[in-house]
Write a protein that holds these residues in place. Structure first.
Motif, short mmCIF file in Angstrom:
data_model
loop_
_atom_site.label_atom_id
_atom_site.label_comp_id
_atom_site.label_asym_id
_atom_site.label_seq_id
_atom_site.Cartn_x
_atom_site.Cartn_y
_atom_site.Cartn_z
N ILE A 1 39.34 29.06 31.46
CA ILE A 1 38.28 28.16 30.90
C ILE A 1 37.17 29.04 30.64
O ILE A 1 36.02 28.60 30.10
CB ILE A 1 38.25 27.21 31.53
N THR A 2 37.16 30.35 30.98
CA THR A 2 35.94 31.31 30.86
C THR A 2 36.14 32.74 30.63
O THR A 2 37.19 33.08 31.11
CB THR A 2 34.96 31.09 31.79
N GLU A 3 35.41 33.40 30.00
CA GLU A 3 35.48 34.82 29.66
C GLU A 3 34.98 35.72 30.81
O GLU A 3 35.08 36.66 31.13
CB GLU A 3 35.20 35.25 28.17
N GLU A 4 33.78 34.92 31.40
CA GLU A 4 32.75 35.75 32.19
C GLU A 4 33.73 36.09 33.62
O GLU A 4 34.39 35.41 34.15
CB GLU A 4 31.76 34.99 32.68
N VAL A 5 33.50 37.37 34.20
CA VAL A 5 34.26 37.88 35.32
C VAL A 5 32.79 38.12 36.24
O VAL A 5 32.01 38.77 35.79
CB VAL A 5 34.93 39.20 35.08
N ILE A 6 32.96 37.68 37.47
CA ILE A 6 31.77 38.03 38.37
C ILE A 6 32.65 38.67 39.74
O ILE A 6 33.70 38.82 39.90
CB ILE A 6 31.09 36.86 38.89
N ILE A 7 31.74 39.32 40.51
CA ILE A 7 31.95 39.81 41.92
C ILE A 7 30.97 39.16 42.94
O ILE A 7 29.65 39.23 42.40
CB ILE A 7 32.25 41.33 41.92
N THR A 8 31.37 39.01 44.05
CA THR A 8 30.55 38.17 45.02
C THR A 8 30.01 39.47 45.99
O THR A 8 30.69 40.37 46.03
CB THR A 8 31.02 37.06 45.72
N ASP A 9 28.78 39.31 46.78
CA ASP A 9 28.54 40.17 47.62
C ASP A 9 29.66 40.35 48.69
O ASP A 9 29.94 41.27 49.35
CB ASP A 9 27.11 39.61 48.36
N ASN A 10 30.34 39.13 49.22
CA ASN A 10 31.58 39.32 50.13
C ASN A 10 32.53 40.14 49.58
O ASN A 10 32.82 40.68 50.23
CB ASN A 10 31.96 37.90 50.39
#
Length: 134
Positions: free
Chosen positions: A20-29
């Protein structure tokens, strides 16, 4: 939470059609997890993660749903970069994004083991440069 970049949905549909989205993230954890579990690979991994996600050499099936092992040759060192990427689907909470779970370096031998198990291989880059084993 940090935005890493975007995926090409045509490539990643080999994991699931329900993206549903193209965006990729990474969290601090997850960054802390990589620092703790893979300290020798940390700087190299984070420096190359955007390129690996946008142009993977291989995508291997992971044991978790909607998740793939993204493999890309590391340009300046022997070995490969492996990323665990969880794709966001319609069943996830509103606002979730595609997310890096972990990443580390793997050897050519490990990659060859993956490739021998053909049922796990979901995608191979059409460009020999992206999947070079030399």
């Amino acid at each position: 939470m940090y935005s890493i970049g975007k995926i090409n949905q045509k490539i990643y549909k080999c994991i699931t059609e329900d993206i549903i989205t193209e965006e990729v993230i990474i969290t601090d954890n997850q960054i802390q997890h990589i620092k703790d579990r893979h300290p020798k690979a940390y700087n190299k991994v984070l420096k190359n993660i955007q390129e690996a996600i946008s142009t993977p050499g291989y995508i291997i099936r992971d044991k978790h749903a909607y998740t793939g092992l993204i493999i890309k040759r590391i340009q300046t060192e022997e070995g490969f970069l492996q990323i665990v990427l969880r794709l966001c689907t319609s069943g996830d909470e509103h606002g979730y994004k595609n997310s890096v779970i972990s990443c580390w370096k793997i050897s050519e031998r490990r990659l060859q083991n993956y490739l021998r198990n053909k049922r796990c291989l979901l995608y191979t880059s059409p460009s020999p440069r992206d999947r070079s084993l030399s």
